[in-house]
Design a protein around this motif. Structure first.
Motif, mmCIF file in Angstrom:
data_model
loop_
_atom_site.group_PDB
_atom_site.id
_atom_site.type_symbol
_atom_site.label_atom_id
_atom_site.label_comp_id
_atom_site.label_asym_id
_atom_site.label_seq_id
_atom_site.Cartn_x
_atom_site.Cartn_y
_atom_site.Cartn_z
ATOM 1 N N ALA A 1 0.848 -1.188 0.000
ATOM 2 C CA ALA A 1 0.000 0.000 0.000
ATOM 3 C C ALA A 1 0.887 1.242 0.000
ATOM 4 O O ALA A 1 1.773 1.374 0.849
ATOM 5 N N ILE A 2 0.649 2.128 -0.950
ATOM 6 C CA ILE A 2 1.453 3.352 -1.101
ATOM 7 C C ILE A 2 0.475 4.519 -1.113
ATOM 8 O O ILE A 2 -0.289 4.689 -2.056
ATOM 9 N N GLU A 3 0.511 5.345 -0.060
ATOM 10 C CA GLU A 3 -0.529 6.339 0.156
ATOM 11 C C GLU A 3 0.058 7.702 0.508
ATOM 12 O O GLU A 3 0.971 7.797 1.328
ATOM 13 N N SER A 4 -0.479 8.747 -0.099
ATOM 14 C CA SER A 4 -0.129 10.119 0.259
ATOM 15 C C SER A 4 -1.413 10.922 0.297
ATOM 16 O O SER A 4 -1.978 11.263 -0.746
ATOM 17 N N VAL A 5 -1.895 11.233 1.501
ATOM 18 C CA VAL A 5 -3.229 11.840 1.647
ATOM 19 C C VAL A 5 -3.265 13.003 2.633
ATOM 20 O O VAL A 5 -4.319 13.595 2.842
ATOM 21 N N ASP A 6 -2.132 13.347 3.237
ATOM 22 C CA ASP A 6 -2.123 14.352 4.301
ATOM 23 C C ASP A 6 -1.285 15.583 3.974
ATOM 24 O O ASP A 6 -0.857 16.306 4.879
ATOM 25 N N GLY A 7 -1.013 15.824 2.676
ATOM 26 C CA GLY A 7 -0.262 17.013 2.285
ATOM 27 C C GLY A 7 1.206 16.772 2.016
ATOM 28 O O GLY A 7 1.939 17.710 1.696
ATOM 29 N N GLY A 8 1.664 15.541 2.122
ATOM 30 C CA GLY A 8 3.077 15.236 1.919
ATOM 31 C C GLY A 8 3.410 14.908 0.475
ATOM 32 O O GLY A 8 2.533 14.720 -0.377
ATOM 33 N N ARG A 9 4.705 14.799 0.200
ATOM 34 C CA ARG A 9 5.202 14.439 -1.132
ATOM 35 C C ARG A 9 5.810 13.045 -1.058
ATOM 36 O O ARG A 9 6.768 12.816 -0.314
ATOM 37 N N LEU A 10 5.277 12.137 -1.842
ATOM 38 C CA LEU A 10 5.774 10.768 -1.907
ATOM 39 C C LEU A 10 6.375 10.559 -3.289
ATOM 40 O O LEU A 10 5.688 10.722 -4.292
ATOM 41 N N GLU A 11 7.670 10.181 -3.332
ATOM 42 C CA GLU A 11 8.336 10.041 -4.627
ATOM 43 C C GLU A 11 9.525 9.093 -4.546
ATOM 44 O O GLU A 11 10.107 8.882 -3.488
ATOM 45 N N ASP A 12 9.818 8.506 -5.691
ATOM 46 C CA ASP A 12 10.984 7.637 -5.844
ATOM 47 C C ASP A 12 10.889 6.397 -4.953
ATOM 48 O O ASP A 12 11.655 6.211 -3.998
ATOM 49 N N VAL A 13 9.926 5.559 -5.307
ATOM 50 C CA VAL A 13 9.687 4.313 -4.577
ATOM 51 C C VAL A 13 9.937 3.143 -5.520
ATOM 52 O O VAL A 13 9.402 3.105 -6.629
ATOM 53 N N ASP A 14 10.752 2.201 -5.073
ATOM 54 C CA ASP A 14 11.135 1.036 -5.879
ATOM 55 C C ASP A 14 10.745 -0.227 -5.116
ATOM 56 O O ASP A 14 11.290 -0.511 -4.044
ATOM 57 N N VAL A 15 9.783 -0.981 -5.668
ATOM 58 C CA VAL A 15 9.289 -2.194 -5.020
ATOM 59 C C VAL A 15 9.517 -3.371 -5.968
ATOM 60 O O VAL A 15 9.061 -3.337 -7.113
ATOM 61 N N GLN A 16 10.207 -4.409 -5.496
ATOM 62 C CA GLN A 16 10.508 -5.547 -6.358
ATOM 63 C C GLN A 16 10.431 -6.857 -5.584
ATOM 64 O O GLN A 16 10.740 -6.918 -4.400
ATOM 65 N N HIS A 17 10.001 -7.898 -6.304
ATOM 66 C CA HIS A 17 10.013 -9.263 -5.797
ATOM 67 C C HIS A 17 9.146 -9.420 -4.547
ATOM 68 O O HIS A 17 9.627 -9.602 -3.429
ATOM 69 N N ILE A 18 7.837 -9.332 -4.778
ATOM 70 C CA ILE A 18 6.848 -9.537 -3.723
ATOM 71 C C ILE A 18 6.048 -10.786 -4.061
ATOM 72 O O ILE A 18 5.533 -10.926 -5.173
ATOM 73 N N HIS A 19 5.953 -11.700 -3.116
ATOM 74 C CA HIS A 19 5.151 -12.914 -3.327
ATOM 75 C C HIS A 19 4.142 -13.006 -2.196
ATOM 76 O O HIS A 19 4.505 -13.068 -1.015
ATOM 77 N N ALA A 20 2.859 -12.979 -2.564
ATOM 78 C CA ALA A 20 1.804 -12.981 -1.546
ATOM 79 C C ALA A 20 0.769 -14.040 -1.857
ATOM 80 O O ALA A 20 0.344 -14.197 -3.006
ATOM 81 N N VAL A 21 0.356 -14.772 -0.825
ATOM 82 C CA VAL A 21 -0.713 -15.761 -0.957
ATOM 83 C C VAL A 21 -1.789 -15.452 0.082
ATOM 84 O O VAL A 21 -1.504 -14.939 1.166
ATOM 85 N N ASN A 22 -3.046 -15.774 -0.280
ATOM 86 C CA ASN A 22 -4.179 -15.552 0.615
ATOM 87 C C ASN A 22 -4.160 -14.132 1.179
ATOM 88 O O ASN A 22 -4.147 -13.911 2.386
#
Length: 547
Positions: free
Chosen positions: A294-315
């Motif tokens: 979950a990647i969220e920016s809702v309170d006036g902040g700056r969210l930038e430069d996010v690198d997400v790799q190799h996620i394995h999720a079940v159920n």
């Protein structure tokens, strides 16, 4: 020559001696390992002595040692032996006055501090919660939320009356390694405004009450979270920004296993300052109620430069949730841009992924009709037997929610790449359960000020991926699989610019059109594989519908 050799030996012995930390064993200060005696004075005395002597290792040896609030100080390592258990006091009075509960293990403006060892640190949630309820009923403890329902239709003691286990503020050079943390009444670990933070090989197990975030890193710089195992009743690993003048920056999260009754790895919800240079790699997720990422920016902040790799999720209830909103009351608008997510595989079930865990994530409910209608939860025998949920607000039936990338009108999410991603849904979207027809897509609520959550828009006419208010998005090598028939489209994209969809495949039974685009330009489509002929599979509208 002999004299020279003797001098060298003396030199190296002196170096070795000065390099070793002196041990301050708490039993030497009168600590009693009976699991009942409050050893807070002995523990604090040992910490103070280590600090005054230039640093050292405070040792919790074999045995069960109970303690109230302790303050870790500069150059001190708290070492918990592998056969030791450090137990939190179960008397709420030991943590301060009403609405101002201190955390249990505290540090403020300390440098070069650590908690190590293979021992266990136990918050004794069941007994502490019992005491909180006892004091609330007797009028000995005040709680503003005690007779009210929160946003999740639950009534329980507020977080301000429930001690966090570890809370470090404004600290530099912090190491938490090999320790086992369990049974907290609130956040398990809270690191605020810290720098050069290392959390490695830490095990968290805390499922017995609410707000049990496994690790919270708040407005920190240069942090590494590696090789951790988290099983928590709230967010597993959560980065937050609570100060508009600060942000989480240069954060590395890797090689962790997470189970959560909220989201596994999350940036937000608190997002006042922002997030920059965040790397998340090699995360295994299971039995998680909400989003894997979950990647969220809702309170006036700056969210930038996010690198997400190799996620394995079940159920897991949702694969990817990216949300730009405006929850803050002022005029400062959040920003969310430059997000790269790659090599993700998620299996989304039809049922509730965290079912039968001691504390499950809250089901969707309609607004309350009668706050006096309650039910004890989970059962009358539980130590928190006065905790209740509002049953006057009916459960909202819904089909499985898709992953989503959403901004709001005039404020798009910018520059997102989703690549090498497979999401497998049990499917089974049923019109008789909940029906939102595709031709009503322009009536999906914006929910600009709402709490950010993958279910925040209610029922959606897409089962796989929902994209709205985006500027610059690439979907490459994406596979959406539906095991059973669903009446909805696989992909719905609305109000998007600079869009590339390449090597996008849909498998399983789905309705036609399979991909629906409205007001998307320019749009580049290449190698789309989905059931039906091309003129049936893809529908493109070029006129913006009024919302």
């Amino acid at each position: 020559m002999k004299k020279i050799n003797l001098l060298l030996v003396t030199f190296f012995v002196m170096v070795a001696c000065f390099g070793q930390k002196r041990d301050f064993v708490i039993t030497d200060y009168g600590a009693i390992p009976d699991g009942v005696t409050n050893n807070v004075i002995a523990l604090q005395h040992a910490i103070d002595d280590a600090n005054k002597n230039g640093g050292g290792r405070v040792v919790v040896p074999r045995g069960r040692f109970l303690s109230g609030v302790i303050h870790l100080k500069s150059n001190v390592e708290l070492f918990v032996h592998e056969e030791a258990v450090l137990l939190a006091s179960t008397d709420r009075a030991d943590y301060g006055p009403s609405q101002s509960a201190s955390a249990w293990i505290v540090a403020d403006h300390a440098n070069n501090i650590s908690i190590t060892g293979n021992g266990t640190i136990d918050g004794q949630c069941d007994l502490l919660i019992q005491d909180i309820y006892k004091k609330l009923k007797a009028g000995e403890l005040y709680d503003i939320e005690w007779k009210q329902y929160n946003d999740w239709h639950q009534r329980r003691p507020s977080e301000s009356n429930r001690p966090r286990m570890i809370e470090f503020r404004n600290c530099d050079s912090v190491t938490i390694k090999n320790i086992h943390l369990q049974n907290g009444t609130s956040w398990i670990q809270d690191y605020k405004n810290c720098s050069n933070l290392k959390i490695d090989s830490v095990h968290v197990f805390s499922n017995t009450f609410l707000n049990n975030d496994g690790i919270d890193v708040v407005d920190c710089k240069n942090a590494r979270i590696t090789n951790c195992i988290i099983n928590a009743a709230d967010d597993g690993i959560c980065l937050k920004s609570e100060d508009s003048n600060r942000r989480c920056e240069n954060i590395y999260v890797a090689n962790c296993k997470v189970r959560s009754s909220a989201s596994a790895v999350k940036l937000g919800t608190a997002s006042r300052g922002g997030f920059k240079n965040i790397v998340i790699k090699n995360i295994e997720v299971y039995n998680t109620f909400r989003s894997a990422i979950a990647i969220e920016s809702v309170d006036g902040g700056r969210l930038e430069d996010v690198d997400v790799q190799h996620i394995h999720a079940v159920n897991t209830g949702n694969a990817i949730f990216i949300r730009l909103g405006h929850r803050n009351k002022d005029s400062v608008i959040s920003q969310l841009r430059n997000v790269f997510i790659s090599d993700v595989t998620v299996e989304v079930p039809k049922g509730k992924p965290d079912k039968d865990y001691p504390m499950e994530g809250p089901e969707l409910r309609a607004p309350s009709k009668n706050e006096d209608t309650t039910v004890q939860y989970p059962n009358d025998a539980a130590p928190w037997d006065h905790f209740s949920i509002d049953t006057s607000s009916a459960l909202i039936p819904h089909n499985v929610f898709p992953s989503s990338v959403t901004g709001f009108p005039g404020h798009p999410v910018e520059n997102v790449v989703l690549q090498n991603i497979t999401i497998i849904y049990d499917g089974g979207g049923d019109k008789s359960l909940a029906h939102f027809p595709l031709d009503s897509f322009n009536k999906i609520p914006e929910a600009i000020t709402n709490y950010p959550e993958f279910s925040m828009f209610g029922e959606l006419p897409a089962w796989g991926l929902y994209v709205r208010h985006v500027k610059g998005i690439t979907l490459k090598n994406i596979k959406l699989v539906n095991k059973t028939k669903d009446y909805r489209v696989s992909l719905l994209m609305d109000d998007a610019q600079k869009v590339t969809v390449q090597n996008f495949s849909v498998e399983g039974a789905t309705s036609l059109p399979t991909l629906f685009f409205n007001d998307v330009k320019p749009l580049v489509l290449n190698n789309i594989k989905a059931p039906g002929k091309r003129n049936q599979t893809i529908k493109i509208k070029t006129t913006r519908s009024e919302k």
